[in-house]
Structure formats: C-alpha cells, structure tokens
Design a protein around this motif. Structure first.
Motif, mmCIF file in Angstrom:
data_model
loop_
_atom_site.group_PDB
_atom_site.id
_atom_site.type_symbol
_atom_site.label_atom_id
_atom_site.label_comp_id
_atom_site.label_asym_id
_atom_site.label_seq_id
_atom_site.Cartn_x
_atom_site.Cartn_y
_atom_site.Cartn_z
ATOM 1 N N ASP A 195 0.820 -1.201 0.246
ATOM 2 C CA ASP A 195 -0.207 -0.378 -0.071
ATOM 3 C C ASP A 195 0.635 0.897 0.062
ATOM 4 O O ASP A 195 0.022 2.367 0.142
ATOM 5 N N ARG A 196 2.158 0.874 0.295
ATOM 6 C CA ARG A 196 2.880 2.017 0.287
ATOM 7 C C ARG A 196 4.289 1.979 -0.400
ATOM 8 O O ARG A 196 4.850 0.656 0.325
ATOM 9 N N VAL A 197 5.106 3.209 0.097
ATOM 10 C CA VAL A 197 6.920 2.829 -0.519
ATOM 11 C C VAL A 197 7.111 3.756 0.585
ATOM 12 O O VAL A 197 6.938 4.758 1.052
ATOM 13 N N LEU A 198 8.182 2.747 1.560
ATOM 14 C CA LEU A 198 8.640 3.576 2.760
ATOM 15 C C LEU A 198 9.882 4.704 1.540
ATOM 16 O O LEU A 198 10.929 3.175 1.191
ATOM 17 N N LEU A 199 10.205 5.658 1.869
ATOM 18 C CA LEU A 199 11.731 5.791 1.567
ATOM 19 C C LEU A 199 12.701 6.264 3.499
ATOM 20 O O LEU A 199 11.963 7.222 4.303
ATOM 21 N N TYR A 200 13.579 5.392 3.786
ATOM 22 C CA TYR A 200 14.429 5.681 4.339
ATOM 23 C C TYR A 200 15.555 6.523 4.565
ATOM 24 O O TYR A 200 16.355 6.218 4.455
ATOM 25 N N THR A 201 15.391 7.769 5.173
ATOM 26 C CA THR A 201 16.651 8.710 4.844
ATOM 27 C C THR A 201 16.998 9.734 6.253
ATOM 28 O O THR A 201 16.121 10.313 6.782
ATOM 29 N N ALA A 202 17.340 10.232 5.972
ATOM 30 C CA ALA A 202 17.968 12.294 7.352
ATOM 31 C C ALA A 202 16.903 13.598 6.947
ATOM 32 O O ALA A 202 17.128 13.654 8.450
ATOM 33 N N ASP A 203 16.537 13.142 5.868
ATOM 34 C CA ASP A 203 15.015 14.113 5.401
ATOM 35 C C ASP A 203 14.235 14.203 4.069
ATOM 36 O O ASP A 203 14.704 14.008 3.291
ATOM 37 N N GLY A 204 13.623 13.737 5.509
ATOM 38 C CA GLY A 204 12.391 13.298 4.616
ATOM 39 C C GLY A 204 11.538 14.326 3.632
ATOM 40 O O GLY A 204 10.977 14.476 3.233
ATOM 41 N N ASP A 205 11.336 15.348 4.650
ATOM 42 C CA ASP A 205 10.779 16.441 4.003
ATOM 43 C C ASP A 205 11.452 16.773 2.541
ATOM 44 O O ASP A 205 10.943 17.175 1.634
ATOM 45 N N HIS A 206 12.829 17.185 2.900
ATOM 46 C CA HIS A 206 13.607 16.940 1.617
ATOM 47 C C HIS A 206 13.554 15.786 0.625
ATOM 48 O O HIS A 206 13.178 16.187 -1.113
ATOM 49 N N ALA A 207 13.411 14.730 1.100
ATOM 50 C CA ALA A 207 12.601 13.493 -0.580
ATOM 51 C C ALA A 207 11.761 13.509 -0.675
ATOM 52 O O ALA A 207 11.699 13.758 -1.931
ATOM 53 N N VAL A 208 10.826 14.196 0.012
ATOM 54 C CA VAL A 208 9.731 14.108 -0.745
ATOM 55 C C VAL A 208 9.402 15.675 -1.589
ATOM 56 O O VAL A 208 8.710 15.199 -2.359
ATOM 57 N N ALA A 209 10.310 16.504 -1.253
ATOM 58 C CA ALA A 209 9.867 17.780 -2.433
ATOM 59 C C ALA A 209 11.102 16.546 -3.885
ATOM 60 O O ALA A 209 9.880 17.785 -4.159
ATOM 61 N N GLN A 210 12.020 16.532 -3.246
ATOM 62 C CA GLN A 210 12.395 16.066 -4.640
ATOM 63 C C GLN A 210 11.586 14.877 -5.765
ATOM 64 O O GLN A 210 11.254 15.088 -6.604
ATOM 65 N N VAL A 211 10.674 14.050 -4.855
ATOM 66 C CA VAL A 211 9.483 13.325 -5.431
ATOM 67 C C VAL A 211 8.538 14.499 -6.808
ATOM 68 O O VAL A 211 8.832 14.100 -7.257
ATOM 69 N N HIS A 212 8.306 14.832 -5.788
ATOM 70 C CA HIS A 212 7.489 15.928 -6.598
ATOM 71 C C HIS A 212 8.355 16.793 -7.681
ATOM 72 O O HIS A 212 7.640 17.218 -8.704
ATOM 73 N N ALA A 213 9.538 17.245 -7.324
ATOM 74 C CA ALA A 213 10.611 17.853 -7.890
ATOM 75 C C ALA A 213 10.326 17.283 -9.770
ATOM 76 O O ALA A 213 10.479 17.552 -10.657
ATOM 77 N N ARG A 214 9.967 15.640 -9.336
ATOM 78 C CA ARG A 214 10.312 14.904 -10.615
ATOM 79 C C ARG A 214 8.947 14.675 -11.052
ATOM 80 O O ARG A 214 8.954 14.162 -12.324
ATOM 81 N N GLY A 215 8.539 15.743 -11.246
ATOM 82 C CA GLY A 215 7.136 15.150 -11.825
ATOM 83 C C GLY A 215 5.579 14.241 -11.097
ATOM 84 O O GLY A 215 5.126 13.791 -12.090
ATOM 85 N N ILE A 216 6.562 13.622 -9.914
ATOM 86 C CA ILE A 216 5.710 12.197 -9.878
ATOM 87 C C ILE A 216 4.740 12.249 -8.464
ATOM 88 O O ILE A 216 5.126 13.278 -7.335
ATOM 89 N N ALA A 217 3.510 12.395 -8.909
ATOM 90 C CA ALA A 217 2.208 12.670 -8.317
ATOM 91 C C ALA A 217 2.498 11.797 -6.896
ATOM 92 O O ALA A 217 2.280 10.401 -7.757
ATOM 93 N N THR A 218 1.742 11.786 -5.644
ATOM 94 C CA THR A 218 1.827 11.128 -4.843
ATOM 95 C C THR A 218 0.319 10.785 -4.211
ATOM 96 O O THR A 218 -0.147 12.054 -4.289
ATOM 97 N N GLU A 219 0.166 9.567 -4.103
ATOM 98 C CA GLU A 219 -1.791 10.208 -3.423
ATOM 99 C C GLU A 219 -1.438 10.933 -1.873
ATOM 100 O O GLU A 219 -2.500 11.761 -1.702
ATOM 101 N N THR A 220 -0.928 10.259 -1.127
ATOM 102 C CA THR A 220 -0.029 10.852 0.163
ATOM 103 C C THR A 220 1.165 11.068 -0.197
ATOM 104 O O THR A 220 1.769 10.059 -0.729
ATOM 105 N N ALA A 221 1.813 11.700 1.383
ATOM 106 C CA ALA A 221 2.860 12.466 1.699
ATOM 107 C C ALA A 221 3.550 12.555 3.013
ATOM 108 O O ALA A 221 2.761 13.383 3.405
ATOM 109 N N MET A 222 3.849 11.553 3.921
ATOM 110 C CA MET A 222 3.940 11.686 6.323
ATOM 111 C C MET A 222 5.875 11.291 5.820
ATOM 112 O O MET A 222 5.690 10.046 5.542
ATOM 113 N N VAL A 223 5.587 12.319 6.408
ATOM 114 C CA VAL A 223 7.083 11.968 6.959
ATOM 115 C C VAL A 223 7.272 12.161 8.267
ATOM 116 O O VAL A 223 6.636 12.360 9.290
ATOM 117 N N ARG A 224 7.747 10.434 9.270
ATOM 118 C CA ARG A 224 7.828 11.329 10.661
ATOM 119 C C ARG A 224 9.419 10.644 11.309
ATOM 120 O O ARG A 224 9.541 10.547 10.185
#
Length: 341
Positions: free
Chosen positions: A294-323
């Motif tokens: 149901d989802r993809v988990l990105l393990y990273t030091a900076d989750g917000d930066h990773a999500v921003a890069q995903v969207h910058a590549r034109g990849i649309a997510t249904e939801t994106a959450m950083v924890r």
C-alpha cells in the motif's frame, strides 16, 4: 502514603520507597552476579529434544533498570523468560539469577522473584483481596503484616474499592492490575512481566505503564516481553531483539534506532499496483527503500527534502507523510515482515 494526582499510583510507602542503594553484597554475594548484574547470561541454550529454541545468547540485566525482550513468535523469548524464572532448566551455558545458579538455588531465586504471566492465573473462586492474601501465604508471609501488604497493593493498583469483588466481575484491565499486584506481594527484587498489557485498551495500558515506571523508580528491576513497540520505547532502558533463537541486536531504544534505521521515514502512497514502478524512480533519494503493498517507505535523514525531490520530478503521490523512525522500523528491519506462527 500519597497518590500522584495525574496517574493515581502511589509515590510513597513500601512499594515506592527511594531506590535501594547497592551494597558490597550486590557485587559479590547473593544479590548480584559476578558482574554485579541481577541476571547474567552467557552462551545460554535451551533445547527441546532436537529443537533448539535458544541458540547461545549473552545478556546482562542491571539493577534498577527495565530490560525488554522483543521478537516475533517463535523467537525464543518465552523459553528465555522461563529459564530466568527458574522454572525451566538451562540446556547449556551460564545463567546467574541474583548471583545464584538456578540449577542449585531455584527455590531461593523464586522466593525473590515476582512473576506476572501473559495469561492471568487468578483464582476465580476468591475475591480480589483473597487472591493477594493466599498468594502471599505461599511465600510464608505472616498474616498480620500480609493484611497490611494486601491493602497497600490494592491501593497501589487502584483496586481498593474492588477488594471484596470476585475476579469474574473485573474488567480485563483490572485483572492485569491485580496480577501485577500479586506479583509484588513478596517485595521481589526482580519483576518478570510477560506481555503485561496485551488486550488492554489505551487507558489501561497507560495506567500500567505509569505503575511500572514508578516501580522502576523505586529500585525494582523489571524484565518484560512485549509485542508493542511503543511500550518498549516508553518503558525499557535497554532491550534485545531476538529472532530464531538468537539476539540480533541489543541496546537502548534510541541507540537501536540510530544504528539500524534513519532519522526520518517518508511514507509515499501511489495508486494500487504502481508501488514498485514509482519506487524504482525514487530509490536514489533514500538510504534504504521498502516497497509495501500500500505504500513506499523512504528511509532518509531528511524526509521533507526527499518528498520535495519526489514532487520535483513530477511524480504525483496520493499522500506523502514524514515521520520519525521508531523502534518498530528497527524491529521489522531486523526480523522481517512475514508472519511467523
């Protein structure tokens, strides 16, 4: 005695006196292992015929700490706890409980233990007070002091108003509190809790957490098993993760998270069936990536930066959450997500 206004648990009296100070005897005599540990295990094995449940584990439980065992079903936790409880003999290796060998001093060790099993073993034919009184008599406690101790324990677990109630009339949370009170009736030096909050609602769980924390403050050493990762993070000073009869990691919850996970996790949801396709496109944005149904988990030091890069590549997510990474991330990484019966 006085009661904490927020939790209701006693904060003074015999149960919650100031932590007991270590003595010379703690380091070399009856109360401690040769290393000054309450529990000392080296190369500990437990076999049942040809099946090896515990495969040579090493650990020490220090005085006054809460020490946890985590692991999936069949990992060897219960077999280890039974050896610690001096009710199951060690197959091989070294085990010292309170400085004693359970093979030769089992009765002396059990007299100093408090044990709260996973399944409540309360006597349904007795009322609440009688359950504590009869159990205390098993330890040879004199009647008059025991009656005072029973009253103290009932106040400690907030069951004074249920003293004359039958066990069958209690809720699940009340039964667990009564089981813990019974395990404390002999003023144990070491308290063993096997899945202490299984099946309880959140309010009952937090009430028990408060009580366990105050016992630890009072100098009681606690060993517990739990399937709740948040419980382990809340209560345990140190813990071990077991899998297939072995210890695969040990340390403080914070150290385990730092060593086996990343600071943050970005959880990305894509349309059903597209998880792997999108995961391949963002894999370079994380130190580690995990693809779930149901989802993809990105393990990273900076989750917000990773999500921003995903969207910058034109990849649309249904939801994106950083924890923040949690002990559950560590547990699943070390033991896997497959269900073990």
């Amino acid at each position: 005695m006085s009661r904490n206004r927020q939790t209701g648990w006693l904060v003074s009296g015999n149960v919650s006196d100031a932590p007991r100070e270590a003595t010379d005897q703690d380091n070399s005599g009856e109360l401690g292992s040769p290393e000054g540990s309450m529990v000392h295990a080296r190369g500990l094995h437990k076999s049942f015929g040809d099946f090896e449940a515990v495969k040579g584990i090493d650990f020490d439980v220090r005085r006054g700490e809460c020490f946890g065992f985590l692991g999936p079903n069949g990992a060897g936790k219960s077999s280890t706890m039974r050896m610690i409880g001096a009710i199951s003999p060690v197959s091989s290796g070294t085990l010292r409980m309170l400085g004693m060998d359970p093979a030769t001093h089992g009765s002396q060790i059990r007299a100093k233990l408090g044990v709260c099993p996973q399944e409540d073993s309360l006597d349904a034919e007795l009322n609440v007070s009688e359950n504590l009184f009869v159990y205390g008599r098993y330890f040879g406690l004199p009647r008059a002091p025991l009656r005072l101790k029973v009253a103290e324990m009932l106040e400690f677990v907030q069951l004074t108003d249920k003293a004359k109630s039958k066990v069958s009339e209690l809720s699940g949370g009340m039964k667990r509190r009564l089981s813990i009170a019974r395990s404390l009736i002999n003023d144990p030096q070491l308290l063993l809790l096997d899945e202490p909050t299984t099946g309880l609602d959140p309010q009952a769980r937090h009430l028990l957490w408060d009580g366990i924390y105050r016992l630890k403050q009072a100098g009681v050493t606690v060993v517990l098993t739990t399937h709740y990762m948040d419980e382990a993070e809340q209560l345990c000073d140190r813990l071990v993760v077991m899998d297939d009869g072995r210890i695969v990691a040990q340390g403080t919850p914070r150290d385990l998270i730092a060593h086996h996970s990343t600071r943050e996790v970005a959880e990305l949801r894509f349309p059903v069936g597209d998880q792997q396709r999108y995961a391949d496109q963002v894999a370079d944005l994380a130190e580690r990536i995990e693809v779930l149904p149901d989802r993809v988990l990105l393990y990273t030091a900076d989750g917000d930066h990773a999500v921003a890069q995903v969207h910058a590549r034109g990849i649309a997510t249904e939801t994106a959450m950083v924890r923040r990474s949690s002990l559950e991330d560590v547990f699943l990484h070390l033991t896997g997500r497959s269900l073990v019966d």
